[in-house]
Design an enzyme around this catalytic site. Structure first.
Site, PDB file in Angstrom:
ATOM      1  N   LYS A 118       2.848  -5.565  -2.006  1.00 11.29           N
ATOM      2  CA  LYS A 118       2.645  -4.209  -1.500  1.00 11.29           C
ATOM      3  C   LYS A 118       2.741  -4.136   0.025  1.00 11.29           C
ATOM      4  O   LYS A 118       2.337  -3.142   0.619  1.00 11.29           O
ATOM      5  CB  LYS A 118       1.318  -3.658  -1.981  1.00 11.29           C
ATOM      6  CG  LYS A 118       1.345  -3.387  -3.475  1.00 11.29           C
ATOM      7  CD  LYS A 118       0.215  -2.511  -3.885  1.00 11.29           C
ATOM      8  CE  LYS A 118       0.384  -2.172  -5.357  1.00 11.29           C
ATOM      9  NZ  LYS A 118      -0.399  -1.047  -5.756  1.00 11.29           N
ATOM     10  N   ASN A 119       3.276  -5.156   0.662  1.00 13.65           N
ATOM     11  CA  ASN A 119       3.480  -5.104   2.104  1.00 13.65           C
ATOM     12  C   ASN A 119       4.812  -4.390   2.347  1.00 13.65           C
ATOM     13  O   ASN A 119       5.857  -5.004   2.519  1.00 13.65           O
ATOM     14  CB  ASN A 119       3.496  -6.515   2.705  1.00 13.65           C
ATOM     15  CG  ASN A 119       3.598  -6.490   4.212  1.00 13.65           C
ATOM     16  OD1 ASN A 119       4.021  -5.513   4.805  1.00 13.65           O
ATOM     17  ND2 ASN A 119       3.213  -7.585   4.831  1.00 13.65           N
TER      18      ASN A 119
END
Length: 125
Positions: A118-119
């Site tokens: 989720k970066n």
């Protein structure tokens, strides 16, 4: 990172505004030093090997920083020989591209963010 390569640069401290923050973040000394130098190189718009190396240091400390990823991309464009990227688009000037350098950077990026899907800053790079 060897900060001696930045001995000619005056670090630019973070400006938290005119009022002392109610709850300041307890950054490490390495974090403060790294980002103070980064702000100075950003202000000077220096797209050099040492600026690129500093983005590596800063991203290891905070891989979710959009500004560092954007500056790294601009340094990579300047250092890969594909124009100077002045328009900020990341498209370069249509010259030759150092494909090996870009591949190495993508591999490094993958290794840095492989544990955090989720970066979104990293995936945009």
């Amino acid at each position: 990172m060897d900060f001696a390569t930045l001995s000619d640069v005056t670090p630019l401290p973070q400006n938290d505004g005119p009022v002392t923050p109610v709850c300041s973040i307890a950054y490490t000394s390495t974090f403060i030093k790294s980002f103070d130098y980064l702000r100075a190189l950003l202000k000077a718009d220096e797209r050099s090997e040492r600026a690129f190396d500093l983005t590596t240091q800063c991203l290891k400390l905070n891989p979710a920083n959009y500004t560092v990823w954007h500056f790294r991309r601009r340094c990579l464009i300047a250092l890969s020989g594909d124009g100077d990227g002045d328009d900020g688009s990341g498209c370069g000037g249509g010259g030759t591209i150092d494909v090996d350098r870009i591949e190495k950077d993508l591999e490094w990026t993958d290794n840095l963010g492989g544990t955090n899907p989720k970066n979104y800053q990293l995936w945009y790079h």
